[in-house]
Design a protein around this motif. Structure first.
Motif, PDB file in Angstrom:
ATOM      1  N   HIS A   1      -3.817   0.330  -2.448  1.00 59.54           N
ATOM      2  CA  HIS A   1      -3.614  -0.984  -1.828  1.00 59.54           C
ATOM      3  C   HIS A   1      -3.753  -2.054  -2.889  1.00 59.54           C
TER       4      HIS A   1
ATOM      5  N   VAL B   1      -2.835  10.169   8.438  1.00 60.70           N
ATOM      6  CA  VAL B   1      -2.358   9.143   7.507  1.00 60.70           C
ATOM      7  C   VAL B   1      -3.505   8.816   6.563  1.00 60.70           C
ATOM      8  N   SER B   2      -3.239   8.921   5.268  1.00 61.44           N
ATOM      9  CA  SER B   2      -4.263   8.610   4.265  1.00 61.44           C
ATOM     10  C   SER B   2      -3.792   7.449   3.397  1.00 61.44           C
ATOM     11  N   LEU B   3      -4.629   6.426   3.300  1.00 58.76           N
ATOM     12  CA  LEU B   3      -4.342   5.291   2.418  1.00 58.76           C
ATOM     13  C   LEU B   3      -4.685   5.714   0.998  1.00 58.76           C
TER      14      LEU B   3
ATOM     15  N   CYS C   1       8.599  -0.998   5.521  1.00 60.63           N
ATOM     16  CA  CYS C   1       8.184   0.402   5.354  1.00 60.63           C
ATOM     17  C   CYS C   1       9.302   1.196   4.668  1.00 60.63           C
TER      18      CYS C   1
ATOM     19  N   ILE D   1       0.472   0.259   9.486  1.00 56.34           N
ATOM     20  CA  ILE D   1      -0.230   1.532   9.264  1.00 56.34           C
ATOM     21  C   ILE D   1      -0.589   2.172  10.601  1.00 56.34           C
TER      22      ILE D   1
ATOM     23  N   VAL E   1       1.419  10.728   4.449  1.00 51.05           N
ATOM     24  CA  VAL E   1       1.516  11.028   5.873  1.00 51.05           C
ATOM     25  C   VAL E   1       1.706  12.530   6.025  1.00 51.05           C
TER      26      VAL E   1
ATOM     27  N   CYS F   1       0.850  -1.188   0.000  1.00 53.33           N
ATOM     28  CA  CYS F   1       0.000   0.000   0.000  1.00 53.33           C
ATOM     29  C   CYS F   1       0.886   1.239   0.000  1.00 53.33           C
ATOM     30  N   SER F   2       0.300   2.341  -0.399  1.00 58.01           N
ATOM     31  CA  SER F   2       1.001   3.616  -0.295  1.00 58.01           C
ATOM     32  C   SER F   2       0.168   4.545   0.576  1.00 58.01           C
ATOM     33  N   LEU F   3       0.875   5.356   1.339  1.00 56.48           N
ATOM     34  CA  LEU F   3       0.256   6.260   2.283  1.00 56.48           C
ATOM     35  C   LEU F   3       0.774   7.675   2.062  1.00 56.48           C
TER      36      LEU F   3
ATOM     37  N   ARG G   1       0.593   5.816  12.270  1.00 58.72           N
ATOM     38  CA  ARG G   1      -0.325   6.801  12.879  1.00 58.72           C
ATOM     39  C   ARG G   1       0.121   7.208  14.279  1.00 58.72           C
TER      40      ARG G   1
END
Length: 87
Positions: free
Chosen positions: A77, A72-74, A32, A60, A12, A8-10, A64
């Motif tokens: 995925h 933090v926004s997903l 990570c 994740i 932040v 997944c990418s986040l 946070r």
């Protein structure tokens, strides 16, 4: 035996004055990677890889909980499951 892969990418959002310390801390988490950090905007782009969704979710949550992280926004995925073929 099953092979499972999660990524997944986040995005932040963090306090700008602590962004370098936060990036260092995030890099210490298994699977990570900090792909980009921008002090001016206080944003980091983070990629997380894991074999199981539970591990991914725990990482994740750990992101946070880092001091100085505001949100933090997903963003993305992907899950890939491959079973081993039996003859």
């Amino acid at each position: 035996m099953d092979n499972n892969w999660q990524v997944c990418s986040l995005v932040v959002q963090a306090k700008s004055q602590h962004i370098n310390d936060i990036a260092t801390q995030l890099r210490s988490f298994p699977g990570c990677e900090v792909a980009l950090s921008d002090v001016e905007s206080g944003q980091l782009i983070v990629v997380v890889e894991a074999e199981h969704s539970e591990t991914l979710m725990k990482t994740i949550e750990s992101v946070r909980n880092v001091a100085g992280v505001l949100a933090v926004s997903l963003v993305y995925h992907q899950q890939d499951e491959q079973g081993e073929e039996t003859p």
